[in-house]
Design a protein around this motif. Structure first.
Motif, PDB file in Angstrom:
ATOM      1  N   ILE A  28       0.835  -1.205   0.000  1.00  0.00           N
ATOM      2  CA  ILE A  28       0.000   0.000   0.000  1.00  0.00           C
ATOM      3  C   ILE A  28       0.866   1.249   0.000  1.00  0.00           C
ATOM      4  O   ILE A  28       0.566   2.220  -0.721  1.00  0.00           O
ATOM      5  CB  ILE A  28      -0.933   0.006   1.225  1.00  0.00           C
ATOM      6  CG1 ILE A  28      -1.913  -1.154   1.141  1.00  0.00           C
ATOM      7  CG2 ILE A  28      -1.676   1.331   1.328  1.00  0.00           C
ATOM      8  CD1 ILE A  28      -2.772  -1.162  -0.099  1.00  0.00           C
ATOM      9  N   GLN A  29       1.942   1.232   0.749  1.00  0.00           N
ATOM     10  CA  GLN A  29       2.814   2.408   0.793  1.00  0.00           C
ATOM     11  C   GLN A  29       3.472   2.649  -0.560  1.00  0.00           C
ATOM     12  O   GLN A  29       3.572   3.793  -1.028  1.00  0.00           O
ATOM     13  CB  GLN A  29       3.890   2.222   1.867  1.00  0.00           C
ATOM     14  CG  GLN A  29       4.623   3.509   2.237  1.00  0.00           C
ATOM     15  CD  GLN A  29       3.683   4.583   2.746  1.00  0.00           C
ATOM     16  OE1 GLN A  29       2.909   4.370   3.672  1.00  0.00           O
ATOM     17  NE2 GLN A  29       3.731   5.757   2.120  1.00  0.00           N
ATOM     18  N   MET A 163      -7.003  -5.302   1.211  1.00  0.00           N
ATOM     19  CA  MET A 163      -7.994  -4.292   1.591  1.00  0.00           C
ATOM     20  C   MET A 163      -7.798  -3.855   3.037  1.00  0.00           C
ATOM     21  O   MET A 163      -7.947  -2.672   3.357  1.00  0.00           O
ATOM     22  CB  MET A 163      -9.406  -4.835   1.377  1.00  0.00           C
ATOM     23  CG  MET A 163      -9.835  -4.860  -0.080  1.00  0.00           C
ATOM     24  SD  MET A 163     -11.602  -5.173  -0.295  1.00  0.00           S
ATOM     25  CE  MET A 163     -11.697  -6.895   0.146  1.00  0.00           C
ATOM     26  N   HIS A 164      -7.455  -4.791   3.911  1.00  0.00           N
ATOM     27  CA  HIS A 164      -7.173  -4.433   5.303  1.00  0.00           C
ATOM     28  C   HIS A 164      -6.038  -3.419   5.383  1.00  0.00           C
ATOM     29  O   HIS A 164      -6.098  -2.451   6.154  1.00  0.00           O
ATOM     30  CB  HIS A 164      -6.792  -5.675   6.106  1.00  0.00           C
ATOM     31  CG  HIS A 164      -7.962  -6.511   6.510  1.00  0.00           C
ATOM     32  ND1 HIS A 164      -7.830  -7.787   7.022  1.00  0.00           N
ATOM     33  CD2 HIS A 164      -9.306  -6.264   6.493  1.00  0.00           C
ATOM     34  CE1 HIS A 164      -9.024  -8.282   7.297  1.00  0.00           C
ATOM     35  NE2 HIS A 164      -9.932  -7.383   6.974  1.00  0.00           N
ATOM     36  N   ALA A 165      -4.992  -3.649   4.581  1.00  0.00           N
ATOM     37  CA  ALA A 165      -3.861  -2.722   4.579  1.00  0.00           C
ATOM     38  C   ALA A 165      -4.284  -1.350   4.066  1.00  0.00           C
ATOM     39  O   ALA A 165      -3.845  -0.308   4.588  1.00  0.00           O
ATOM     40  CB  ALA A 165      -2.721  -3.281   3.732  1.00  0.00           C
ATOM     41  N   GLY A 166      -5.145  -1.344   3.046  1.00  0.00           N
ATOM     42  CA  GLY A 166      -5.643  -0.070   2.537  1.00  0.00           C
ATOM     43  C   GLY A 166      -6.476   0.657   3.570  1.00  0.00           C
ATOM     44  O   GLY A 166      -6.349   1.879   3.759  1.00  0.00           O
ATOM     45  N   ILE A 167      -7.339  -0.066   4.271  1.00  0.00           N
ATOM     46  CA  ILE A 167      -8.163   0.543   5.331  1.00  0.00           C
ATOM     47  C   ILE A 167      -7.286   1.043   6.469  1.00  0.00           C
ATOM     48  O   ILE A 167      -7.529   2.115   7.030  1.00  0.00           O
ATOM     49  CB  ILE A 167      -9.193  -0.487   5.836  1.00  0.00           C
ATOM     50  CG1 ILE A 167     -10.220  -0.781   4.742  1.00  0.00           C
ATOM     51  CG2 ILE A 167      -9.889   0.016   7.102  1.00  0.00           C
ATOM     52  CD1 ILE A 167     -11.127  -1.952   5.059  1.00  0.00           C
ATOM     53  N   ARG A 168      -6.248   0.297   6.783  1.00  0.00           N
ATOM     54  CA  ARG A 168      -5.318   0.706   7.830  1.00  0.00           C
ATOM     55  C   ARG A 168      -4.723   2.082   7.503  1.00  0.00           C
ATOM     56  O   ARG A 168      -4.625   2.964   8.371  1.00  0.00           O
ATOM     57  CB  ARG A 168      -4.214  -0.355   7.958  1.00  0.00           C
ATOM     58  CG  ARG A 168      -3.406  -0.296   9.245  1.00  0.00           C
ATOM     59  CD  ARG A 168      -2.421  -1.475   9.302  1.00  0.00           C
ATOM     60  NE  ARG A 168      -3.119  -2.752   9.494  1.00  0.00           N
ATOM     61  CZ  ARG A 168      -3.065  -3.778   8.651  1.00  0.00           C
ATOM     62  NH1 ARG A 168      -2.333  -3.698   7.544  1.00  0.00           N
ATOM     63  NH2 ARG A 168      -3.726  -4.884   8.903  1.00  0.00           N
ATOM     64  N   GLU A 169      -4.363   2.268   6.242  1.00  0.00           N
ATOM     65  CA  GLU A 169      -3.787   3.546   5.818  1.00  0.00           C
ATOM     66  C   GLU A 169      -4.824   4.660   5.867  1.00  0.00           C
ATOM     67  O   GLU A 169      -4.546   5.777   6.315  1.00  0.00           O
ATOM     68  CB  GLU A 169      -3.230   3.396   4.398  1.00  0.00           C
ATOM     69  CG  GLU A 169      -2.564   4.644   3.844  1.00  0.00           C
ATOM     70  CD  GLU A 169      -1.291   5.016   4.586  1.00  0.00           C
ATOM     71  OE1 GLU A 169      -0.897   6.198   4.501  1.00  0.00           O
ATOM     72  OE2 GLU A 169      -0.692   4.139   5.247  1.00  0.00           O
ATOM     73  N   ILE A 189      -6.740  -2.429  12.583  1.00  0.00           N
ATOM     74  CA  ILE A 189      -6.694  -3.827  12.142  1.00  0.00           C
ATOM     75  C   ILE A 189      -5.340  -4.429  12.530  1.00  0.00           C
ATOM     76  O   ILE A 189      -4.583  -4.951  11.704  1.00  0.00           O
ATOM     77  CB  ILE A 189      -6.965  -3.990  10.631  1.00  0.00           C
ATOM     78  CG1 ILE A 189      -8.128  -3.116  10.177  1.00  0.00           C
ATOM     79  CG2 ILE A 189      -7.247  -5.448  10.286  1.00  0.00           C
ATOM     80  CD1 ILE A 189      -8.506  -3.259   8.710  1.00  0.00           C
ATOM     81  N   CYS A 190      -5.045  -4.337  13.812  1.00  0.00           N
ATOM     82  CA  CYS A 190      -3.778  -4.816  14.349  1.00  0.00           C
ATOM     83  C   CYS A 190      -3.737  -6.344  14.359  1.00  0.00           C
ATOM     84  O   CYS A 190      -4.742  -7.021  14.140  1.00  0.00           O
ATOM     85  CB  CYS A 190      -3.576  -4.284  15.770  1.00  0.00           C
ATOM     86  SG  CYS A 190      -4.863  -4.833  16.943  1.00  0.00           S
TER      87      CYS A 190
END
Length: 382
Positions: A28-29, A163-169, A189-190
């Motif tokens: 994502i980054q 998607m979890h990583a995107g939501i995390r961002e 979302i740890c």
């Protein structure tokens, strides 16, 4: 026992709250830094379509899907198959456990539940779509071969992980606006919340079908936990945070509940919306209290009260039918299919749920045949 208690100590769970998913977060980054426009288009396509892997992905995303699709070295395919066969036998009960135990227990997680509401995907039709996506995720994973080389389960897990990583961002970018304090709640979302979400499909569902009166052997329970441990690997749960067997799943789940379950306005709102969805999808008023009764029976009075679920006459009906299921399942397989009230409620729910709009999804809701035929006449054991 002491080793397991240390592994799932309060200190370890708190440390898990400070961890995200290094692999997916890095993707994502990279997309954010160099291909933000393509990343935005990718996520719109992922959220709308059911294609296993979207076409025309940015290179970082394509490399991610290629890198994370191999099974873990410790995966036991015989146990995976055994877990799939358990679902084939009790697909109806596992589906009820999803709606009436797994999801409510996610909503009881006081520190993590804000993430579910912050993205705006858990309101109105967004909640319906999210619930349907969760049910589809379950079905994609547990059908025979679902997490094999050609199954949809691995691809679905990879997409959910990204998607979890995107939501995390997104949560981090808008933390002040939505009131998400990472120092108090942990990483969005740890690893801790992600691992317990995995347990809601794994250990919590086993608890749920047990409370529905179904007796599952120790061997089958271990196989079910192992199947979901493999799924957890594909979803980014780090091995050390991923319970290895039924005992570890129980110890971790009990520790998580003790530390992080609690009342919240978000949890009560999501539970009310979930119950409303189950009521609305079945025409008429005859079965309006079944969902409330099942949530109370499967999760206990304390958690039901926490989530705003009041006792109804259906609590007594569910308890009575569960008692009969427990007796009859020892002689005649069939579980809920043997009981007219719960069996008919499930039959209505699963028949109508496939007709609910998925909010612009490109593909219809896919229900395994093992669930569709759950009400067929059972066979007497010889």
């Amino acid at each position: 026992m002491a080793r397991e208690m240390k592994r799932w100590s309060d200190e370890h769970l708190e440390a898990m709250r400070r961890e995200g998913d290094p692999i997916a977060d890095a993707v994502i980054q990279t997309l954010k830094d160099s291909e933000e426009e393509k990343a935005s288009a990718l996520f719109k396509k992922i959220m709308k379509a059911d294609d296993p892997i979207p076409k025309g992905m940015p290179s970082a995303a394509a490399a991610y899907f290629d890198r994370t699709d191999d099974p873990p070295p410790w995966a036991n395919q015989a146990l995976v198959l055994q877990g799939e066969q358990l679902f084939a036998k009790y697909g109806a009960e596992f589906t009820v456990a999803l709606f009436c135990s797994a999801l409510p227990q996610c909503y009881a997680a006081q520190k993590g539940v804000l993430v579910l509401t912050a993205t705006g995907r858990m309101e109105g039709h967004g909640l319906v779509r999210r619930v349907m996506e969760t049910a589809q995720f379950l079905y994609d994973v547990v059908v025979e071969g679902g997490i094999g080389p050609t199954g949809r389960g691995v691809r679905t897990a990879q997409k959910v992980r990204l998607m979890h990583a995107g939501i995390r961002e997104v949560i981090r970018e808008h933390a002040t606006h939505i009131g998400f304090d990472e120092t108090e709640r942990g990483v969005p979302i740890c690893q801790c919340d992600l691992a317990y979400t995995l347990m809601t499909f794994s250990y919590v569902m086993l608890e749920g079908i047990g409370k529905l009166g179904i007796t599952v052997s120790q061997s089958d329970q271990e196989a079910w936990v192992h199947l979901w441990r493999v799924v957890g690997y594909h979803m980014g749960v780090l091995d050390y945070n991923n319970p290895e067997n039924l005992h570890q799943a129980r110890v971790f789940s009990e520790a998580y509940r003790r530390l992080y379950f609690g009342p919240s306005k978000e949890g009560r709102a999501l539970t009310a919306a979930l119950v409303g969805f189950m009521k609305d999808v079945i025409p008429g008023r005859t079965f309006d209290g079944v969902a409330d009764g099942l949530i109370r029976v499967l999760n206990g009075d304390a958690l039901a009260d926490m989530l705003g679920i009041r006792p109804t006459r259906w609590t007594l009906v569910v308890n009575a039918e569960v008692a009969l299921i427990r007796v009859m399942d020892r002689v005649v397989p069939g579980g809920m299919a043997m009981r007219p009230a719960l069996g008919h409620w499930f039959e209505e729910l699963i028949a109508l749920i496939a007709k609910v709009s998925r909010g612009g999804k490109d593909s219809p809701f896919r229900i395994p045949q093992t669930v569709r035929r759950s009400r067929r006449a059972p066979r007497v054991r010889k």
